[in-house]
Each structure stands twice: as C-alpha cells, then as structure tokens.
Design a protein around this motif. Structure first.
Motif, PDB file in Angstrom:
ATOM      1  N   ASN A 285     -87.079   4.588   6.911  1.00 14.93           N
ATOM      2  CA  ASN A 285     -87.629   3.743   5.847  1.00 14.93           C
ATOM      3  C   ASN A 285     -87.686   4.492   4.512  1.00 14.93           C
ATOM      4  O   ASN A 285     -88.325   4.023   3.565  1.00 14.93           O
ATOM      5  N   ASP A 286     -87.027   5.672   4.459  1.00 18.96           N
ATOM      6  CA  ASP A 286     -87.078   6.476   3.232  1.00 18.96           C
ATOM      7  C   ASP A 286     -85.693   6.716   2.635  1.00 18.96           C
ATOM      8  O   ASP A 286     -85.501   7.667   1.874  1.00 18.96           O
ATOM      9  N   MET A 287     -84.730   5.855   2.951  1.00 17.37           N
ATOM     10  CA  MET A 287     -83.366   6.085   2.471  1.00 17.37           C
ATOM     11  C   MET A 287     -83.270   5.982   0.955  1.00 17.37           C
ATOM     12  O   MET A 287     -82.458   6.677   0.327  1.00 17.37           O
ATOM     13  N   GLY A 288     -84.099   5.152   0.351  1.00 23.02           N
ATOM     14  CA  GLY A 288     -84.090   5.073  -1.109  1.00 23.02           C
ATOM     15  C   GLY A 288     -84.476   6.399  -1.736  1.00 23.02           C
ATOM     16  O   GLY A 288     -83.833   6.869  -2.684  1.00 23.02           O
ATOM     17  N   ALA A 289     -85.514   7.043  -1.191  1.00 23.60           N
ATOM     18  CA  ALA A 289     -85.956   8.343  -1.704  1.00 23.60           C
ATOM     19  C   ALA A 289     -84.912   9.417  -1.428  1.00 23.60           C
ATOM     20  O   ALA A 289     -84.644  10.275  -2.283  1.00 23.60           O
ATOM     21  N   ASP A 334     -77.776   9.235 -21.289  1.00 21.55           N
ATOM     22  CA  ASP A 334     -77.073   8.606 -20.174  1.00 21.55           C
ATOM     23  C   ASP A 334     -78.106   8.314 -19.097  1.00 21.55           C
ATOM     24  O   ASP A 334     -78.862   9.217 -18.701  1.00 21.55           O
ATOM     25  N   VAL A 335     -78.155   7.076 -18.645  1.00 17.90           N
ATOM     26  CA  VAL A 335     -79.203   6.689 -17.707  1.00 17.90           C
ATOM     27  C   VAL A 335     -78.590   6.231 -16.388  1.00 17.90           C
ATOM     28  O   VAL A 335     -77.506   5.639 -16.356  1.00 17.90           O
ATOM     29  N   PHE A 336     -79.313   6.551 -15.299  1.00 16.67           N
ATOM     30  CA  PHE A 336     -78.837   6.254 -13.951  1.00 16.67           C
ATOM     31  C   PHE A 336     -79.976   5.640 -13.141  1.00 16.67           C
ATOM     32  O   PHE A 336     -81.090   6.166 -13.117  1.00 16.67           O
ATOM     33  N   GLU A 337     -79.669   4.566 -12.470  1.00 18.18           N
ATOM     34  CA  GLU A 337     -80.604   3.948 -11.532  1.00 18.18           C
ATOM     35  C   GLU A 337     -79.946   3.989 -10.158  1.00 18.18           C
ATOM     36  O   GLU A 337     -78.804   3.541  -9.979  1.00 18.18           O
ATOM     37  N   MET A 338     -80.638   4.580  -9.166  1.00 17.66           N
ATOM     38  CA  MET A 338     -80.060   4.762  -7.845  1.00 17.66           C
ATOM     39  C   MET A 338     -80.441   3.627  -6.899  1.00 17.66           C
ATOM     40  O   MET A 338     -81.627   3.284  -6.788  1.00 17.66           O
ATOM     41  N   LYS A 339     -79.449   3.067  -6.205  1.00 16.18           N
ATOM     42  CA  LYS A 339     -79.673   2.012  -5.222  1.00 16.18           C
ATOM     43  C   LYS A 339     -78.881   2.339  -3.956  1.00 16.18           C
ATOM     44  O   LYS A 339     -77.648   2.333  -3.963  1.00 16.18           O
ATOM     45  N   TRP A 340     -79.586   2.629  -2.869  1.00 11.52           N
ATOM     46  CA  TRP A 340     -78.918   2.934  -1.603  1.00 11.52           C
ATOM     47  C   TRP A 340     -78.211   1.698  -1.048  1.00 11.52           C
ATOM     48  O   TRP A 340     -77.117   1.780  -0.512  1.00 11.52           O
ATOM     49  N   ALA A 345     -77.548  -3.754  -6.125  1.00 11.92           N
ATOM     50  CA  ALA A 345     -77.038  -2.984  -7.266  1.00 11.92           C
ATOM     51  C   ALA A 345     -76.956  -3.779  -8.551  1.00 11.92           C
ATOM     52  O   ALA A 345     -76.543  -3.259  -9.574  1.00 11.92           O
ATOM     53  N   ASN A 346     -77.336  -5.054  -8.518  1.00  6.72           N
ATOM     54  CA  ASN A 346     -77.306  -5.839  -9.748  1.00  6.72           C
ATOM     55  C   ASN A 346     -78.568  -5.634 -10.589  1.00  6.72           C
ATOM     56  O   ASN A 346     -78.780  -6.314 -11.575  1.00  6.72           O
ATOM     57  N   THR A 347     -79.401  -4.688 -10.183  1.00  7.18           N
ATOM     58  CA  THR A 347     -80.585  -4.345 -10.975  1.00  7.18           C
ATOM     59  C   THR A 347     -80.154  -3.929 -12.385  1.00  7.18           C
ATOM     60  O   THR A 347     -79.188  -3.203 -12.553  1.00  7.18           O
ATOM     61  N   SER A 348     -80.885  -4.370 -13.368  1.00  2.00           N
ATOM     62  CA  SER A 348     -80.523  -4.045 -14.750  1.00  2.00           C
ATOM     63  C   SER A 348     -81.414  -2.940 -15.295  1.00  2.00           C
ATOM     64  O   SER A 348     -82.540  -2.737 -14.831  1.00  2.00           O
ATOM     65  N   VAL A 365     -76.122   3.505  -9.572  1.00  2.00           N
ATOM     66  CA  VAL A 365     -75.381   4.400  -8.681  1.00  2.00           C
ATOM     67  C   VAL A 365     -75.621   3.992  -7.233  1.00  2.00           C
ATOM     68  O   VAL A 365     -76.768   3.928  -6.772  1.00  2.00           O
ATOM     69  N   THR A 366     -74.545   3.727  -6.506  1.00  2.00           N
ATOM     70  CA  THR A 366     -74.608   3.331  -5.104  1.00  2.00           C
ATOM     71  C   THR A 366     -73.682   4.229  -4.281  1.00  2.00           C
ATOM     72  O   THR A 366     -72.874   4.986  -4.849  1.00  2.00           O
ATOM     73  N   PRO A 367     -73.742   4.149  -2.951  1.00  2.00           N
ATOM     74  CA  PRO A 367     -72.790   4.901  -2.132  1.00  2.00           C
ATOM     75  C   PRO A 367     -71.333   4.525  -2.388  1.00  2.00           C
ATOM     76  O   PRO A 367     -70.430   5.273  -2.016  1.00  2.00           O
ATOM     77  N   GLU A 368     -71.110   3.394  -3.027  1.00  2.00           N
ATOM     78  CA  GLU A 368     -69.739   2.962  -3.311  1.00  2.00           C
ATOM     79  C   GLU A 368     -69.147   3.641  -4.541  1.00  2.00           C
ATOM     80  O   GLU A 368     -67.932   3.807  -4.642  1.00  2.00           O
ATOM     81  N   ASN A 369     -69.970   4.040  -5.491  1.00  2.00           N
ATOM     82  CA  ASN A 369     -69.407   4.552  -6.749  1.00  2.00           C
ATOM     83  C   ASN A 369     -69.891   5.945  -7.133  1.00  2.00           C
ATOM     84  O   ASN A 369     -69.489   6.484  -8.166  1.00  2.00           O
TER      85      ASN A 369
END
Length: 375
Positions: A285-289, A334-340, A345-348, A365-369
């Motif tokens: 339950n901590d993959m986001g962190a 340069d700003v980065f928002e992380m989404k596991w 990932a459509n968060t703005s 930033v996701t595991p895809e990119n």
C-alpha cells in the motif's frame, strides 16, 4: 559489472596537480571503481588501505621523506577510507605540493569526518565527486533499455546497490548485511552518538514517512527523545549518504508552507530493509511513496553525474495544493509530479504555481515515461 559514469570523469581530472576526493556511502562501489582504474587505465598505481595499521601510521605521521619512499615510482596513489586518518587533509596537501607527477585519489564514506579535515588544507587543491548506488543511466549504458525496464520493480523493492543488482538471488540477506554491518558504521563510531536504539527508531519513523512532511518535534515524541537529538541524527545520516532532505519552496504565495521539509532515502532497498517490508508491488500500500522516493533519488544521481547544478524542492500550500519535486536553475523551474498508476497520470500541475513561477517544463512521471528523464 556495471560501468560507472564517474570513471571517465575521474580519468579526465587526473594529473592536473590536484587531489581527487571520492565520497559515497559504504558498498556503493568506490573501491571497485578505483581498482578498475588501476587495472585498466593507469599504470604504476599504489593502493593504500587505511584499515592497515602500518599504512595508517605513515599517513598520520606526515613525514615527507617517508611519503616519497612509499610513493616511489608510482604515478597513481589511491588512499581508501581516508576519513580514518587524523588530519588526512594535511597529508594530502603535503603529497600534492611536494611530490611531482603523481595523482592522489582519496575515498571516504563519512562526509562529516572527511570534509572537516579536507576543506581548509586542500582549498583550491581538490576535485570532489559523490558516488551513489547504481543509477538508471549506468544500467542503460551497460545492459540497455530493456533491462532498465525489466529491473524497475526489483529496484523499487530491493534498491540499486551493486551487490544487490549483481547477486539478485538473495537480496533480502544482502540488504540485511548492508544495513546491519556497513551502512551506519561511521555514524555509530562518532563520539556524539550514544544511543543506537534511538537511531534505529528514527530510521524506522523516517521510512514510514517517505513522501510526507516531517516535523522534528513529532519525530522526537514518536521515538522518545528531543528535537535537537533528532536534528543531529538526521544530519549524521545525511552526511553518511543514507538520507537526504528536500525543503518546501516558498517565495510568492501567502499560503505556501514556509518551513516544511521531506526526507528521502538514497536507496529504496535500504528504506525497505529498515522496516523489513519486501512484498511485491501488488501486495503493498506504499507504492506511491516508493515511486516518489525512487524517481527523486534517481534524478539527483542524474543531475550530479552530468554536472547540472540546481536547487531541489517540493511545494505545498495550506489548501493542500502540492507538487512532488521541483528543480530550479537560474530562476527557471522544472516541476515533476510522480504517479505510480498511469491511469491517474492526467493529474494537472496546480494553476496557482504555474502563474506565480517561471516554469520551463511540467511533467507527470509514470513507469511508462520515467526513463527519458534519467538517461
């Protein structure tokens, strides 16, 4: 074996009349890197291990004639774990100033011990580098893109120390040995640390708060000590390259949190070893962190190795608007928002930040990119 990015950087700096200082946590590969340079790149090299009493005595006494005899006809002098030698900076200065046509490289796993000894004697006489656990760019250069992708989940859980990546059959045992025997050795050896049980409790508390703001007062209450002890131990953990801090960015908006901070681990495996949590991603339950800790620590490696100097922050307001990670260079952000989870990932990026700061790029930033930002 992974080819380390610093190898060419160090070779490019050799024989310029300055000492080279290589800092980094224990077991990140400093000795392996320098032995590779000795074997592959520079002939007539001498490796000095500061754990050996005779070596330590010669380097401590600082007798120029003895040092010249030790160096002899060698061109490269590697002094490993140099922080163990009292006033090693004076010894290095003596060698650099008085023995021509040699290159001295000193390594250290304890920045708080070594930097204090080096700064004044070696002012203008040193190049300094920091070495990290294996980076995404180093895996890419050694094994290619597919291996980078294949290794992602393992690195999120077990980290990127060389021993872990080179011996994947028993990562839990290797991490246990790393955290029990090596990683905190320099901290526990300091005169100022008398409560190792408090250190253990603090590390566990920090591990559970990765990605969240931390309060020294709250940490002190949690582990049963005072806030000054917490601050001192966190400083020691930083200087032994176990953790690092991010401060909150606050300049323009009234409701920005001005004194907030987050603490991350340089390596996910160490974080998980501290709390003994090695379950796979679908059971956590901590993959986001973990994802946030991984990307930010990898980005710090990436910037350091390409000599990109920037200030690093996170951003949060009293109304709970936030950005995970920000880099600032020359007033541009340069700003980065992380989404596991890529489906989220459509968060703005918050509009108030975009309107208040000079933003060069904004990325989810996701595991895809993620790879494109680390190689």
């Amino acid at each position: 074996m992974f080819k380390r990015i610093l190898q060419q950087d160090i070779l490019d700096r050799c024989f310029r009349g300055k000492a080279i200082i290589l800092l980094g946590a224990r077991q990140v590969g400093k000795t392996t890197l320098l032995k590779t340079i000795i074997n592959d790149d520079i002939e007539r090299a001498l490796y000095l291990n500061c754990d050996e009493p005779q070596t330590a005595a010669i380097l401590t006494n600082r007798n120029l004639k003895d040092l010249q005899m030790v160096v002899g006809a060698q061109r490269l002098i590697v002094i490993d774990e140099a922080q163990k030698i009292d006033n090693i900076g004076l010894t290095l200065k003596l060698m650099v100033d008085n023995i021509p046509n040699i290159q001295v490289i000193a390594t250290g796993s304890s920045a708080f011990e070594l930097r204090n000894q080096l700064n004044e004697p070696l002012t203008g006489r040193k190049f300094e580098y920091q070495m990290f656990p294996i980076s995404t760019a180093e895996i890419y250069q050694t094994e290619g893109f597919l291996e980078v992708r294949k290794r992602l989940e393992s690195r999120l859980i077990y980290g990127s120390y060389p021993d872990i990546l080179n011996h994947e059959s028993d990562p839990k045992e290797l991490l246990r040995m790393l955290t029990d025997s090596y990683l905190y050795k320099d901290i526990l050896a300091t005169d100022n640390l008398r409560k190792p049980d408090v250190l253990d409790k603090l590390l566990r508390a920090l591990a559970f708060q990765v990605g969240s703001e931390v309060s020294y007062n709250e940490l002190a209450q949690t582990i049963g000590t005072d806030s000054k002890t917490v601050e001192r131990y966190i400083e020691l953990l930083e200087k032994c390259f176990v953790i690092f801090r991010l401060n909150g960015l606050s300049r323009n908006l009234r409701n920005e949190l001005k004194k907030s901070k987050k603490i991350y681990f340089y390596d996910n495996g160490v974080r998980n070893a501290v709390i003994q949590q090695f379950a796979s991603s679908d059971m956590r339950n901590d993959m986001g962190a973990l994802w946030e800790n991984f990307f930010i620590s990898e980005r710090i490696k990436y910037n350091h190795y390409r000599h990109y100097f920037c200030n690093c922050y996170f951003w949060r307001t009293k109304s709970q608007q936030e950005i995970d990670y920000i880099e600032e260079a020359d007033g541009v952000f340069d700003v980065f928002e992380m989404k596991w989870n890529p489906s989220k990932a459509n968060t703005s990026i918050p509009k108030s930040f975009m309107e208040s700061y000079s933003v060069s790029s904004a990325t989810i930033v996701t595991p895809e990119n993620y790879v494109e930002f680390l190689i």
